[in-house]
Design a protein around this motif. Sequence first.
Motif, PDB file in Angstrom:
ATOM      1  N   MET A   1       0.836  -1.191   0.000  1.00 19.49           N
ATOM      2  CA  MET A   1       0.000   0.000   0.000  1.00 19.49           C
ATOM      3  C   MET A   1       0.876   1.249   0.000  1.00 19.49           C
ATOM      4  O   MET A   1       1.952   1.267   0.599  1.00 19.49           O
ATOM      5  CB  MET A   1      -0.918   0.024   1.232  1.00 19.49           C
ATOM      6  N   SER A   2       0.421   2.282  -0.648  1.00 18.38           N
ATOM      7  CA  SER A   2       1.150   3.545  -0.656  1.00 18.38           C
ATOM      8  C   SER A   2       0.964   4.247   0.689  1.00 18.38           C
ATOM      9  O   SER A   2       0.085   3.895   1.487  1.00 18.38           O
ATOM     10  CB  SER A   2       0.631   4.449  -1.771  1.00 18.38           C
ATOM     11  N   ASP A   3       1.792   5.274   0.930  1.00 17.45           N
ATOM     12  CA  ASP A   3       1.644   6.041   2.165  1.00 17.45           C
ATOM     13  C   ASP A   3       0.248   6.639   2.275  1.00 17.45           C
ATOM     14  O   ASP A   3      -0.364   6.634   3.359  1.00 17.45           O
ATOM     15  CB  ASP A   3       2.687   7.162   2.220  1.00 17.45           C
ATOM     16  N   ASP A   4      -0.279   7.162   1.171  1.00 18.49           N
ATOM     17  CA  ASP A   4      -1.615   7.759   1.204  1.00 18.49           C
ATOM     18  C   ASP A   4      -2.672   6.720   1.564  1.00 18.49           C
ATOM     19  O   ASP A   4      -3.596   7.009   2.338  1.00 18.49           O
ATOM     20  CB  ASP A   4      -1.953   8.382  -0.154  1.00 18.49           C
ATOM     21  N   GLN A   5      -2.535   5.526   1.019  1.00 23.91           N
ATOM     22  CA  GLN A   5      -3.497   4.466   1.332  1.00 23.91           C
ATOM     23  C   GLN A   5      -3.408   4.052   2.796  1.00 23.91           C
ATOM     24  O   GLN A   5      -4.428   3.825   3.453  1.00 23.91           O
ATOM     25  CB  GLN A   5      -3.263   3.261   0.422  1.00 23.91           C
ATOM     26  N   LEU A   6      -2.196   3.969   3.307  1.00 25.95           N
ATOM     27  CA  LEU A   6      -2.012   3.614   4.716  1.00 25.95           C
ATOM     28  C   LEU A   6      -2.615   4.676   5.635  1.00 25.95           C
ATOM     29  O   LEU A   6      -3.246   4.356   6.645  1.00 25.95           O
ATOM     30  CB  LEU A   6      -0.524   3.427   5.019  1.00 25.95           C
ATOM     31  N   VAL A   7      -2.429   5.932   5.287  1.00 25.72           N
ATOM     32  CA  VAL A   7      -2.981   7.029   6.085  1.00 25.72           C
ATOM     33  C   VAL A   7      -4.504   6.990   6.052  1.00 25.72           C
ATOM     34  O   VAL A   7      -5.168   7.143   7.089  1.00 25.72           O
ATOM     35  CB  VAL A   7      -2.452   8.378   5.584  1.00 25.72           C
TER      36      VAL A   7
END
Length: 259
Positions: A1-7
Amino acid sequence: MSDDQLVRAWRAGAEEPGTVLLDGFHALKHALRFGGDVRQVLTTDRAALRALAEELAGDVGPALDGLAAEVPEAVLKALVPRLHPTGVAALATRPTAAANRAALAGAGRPAPVVLLENPRNQGNVGAVIRLAAGFGAAGVVTTGDLDPWHPAVLRGSAGLHFATAVERLDLAELPAGPLFVLDPEGEDIRTVTVPDDALLAFGTERHGVSAELKGRADRLLAVPMQPGVSSFNLATSVAMGLFHWMSRRPPGAPLPGGR
């Protein structure tokens, strides 16, 4: 997952009912060790987290491998109120009130319940929960406005909420069992045997227990204290009460409480 998805996943998970924040490695370690439902783990350094687990808690390493995701420090700092020095935070689901009430029920309970009446200090409550888990108490009940599952309390307990039952109740909802209230006017605790199914009740350092709770007590107990000393710290008083209970058990006997 990308950082944005994790956030996005973190923010959505944090809003779900019953979600609690595990702040730092030790809180996460104990949640995993004692069967907590850990949903998401973010760390600023996955390799360092794995090394810490290998050094301090090898039993939780495999679970961490499957859960931990690495994000930049700035990202994690934006998600938690105060980033722990270990650089890790997690979201977990607290046990249900029904599960805690069942664990606290008086019939056949093998260890005391600690009752904190209207506590004020989150760090003290966390320390008490840590003590209760260590001594094998059946659980910790609080009354009043303080949330015993607040992140600051979880930080103080090092996540040991998951090793015992922790619930906020009204005095009318207390689990069954003889009520032993710590009060300066009570009997010397050293002369009294505390039964396994007791409720050990403690008030605030400033005001002590309420008249209502004192009036409901089966027995009042006092910890000896030098003249002129106004009070002991709450967690210290709880430690003395639980140690007194535990010390009457045969040496080497396993402690029966906990989850």
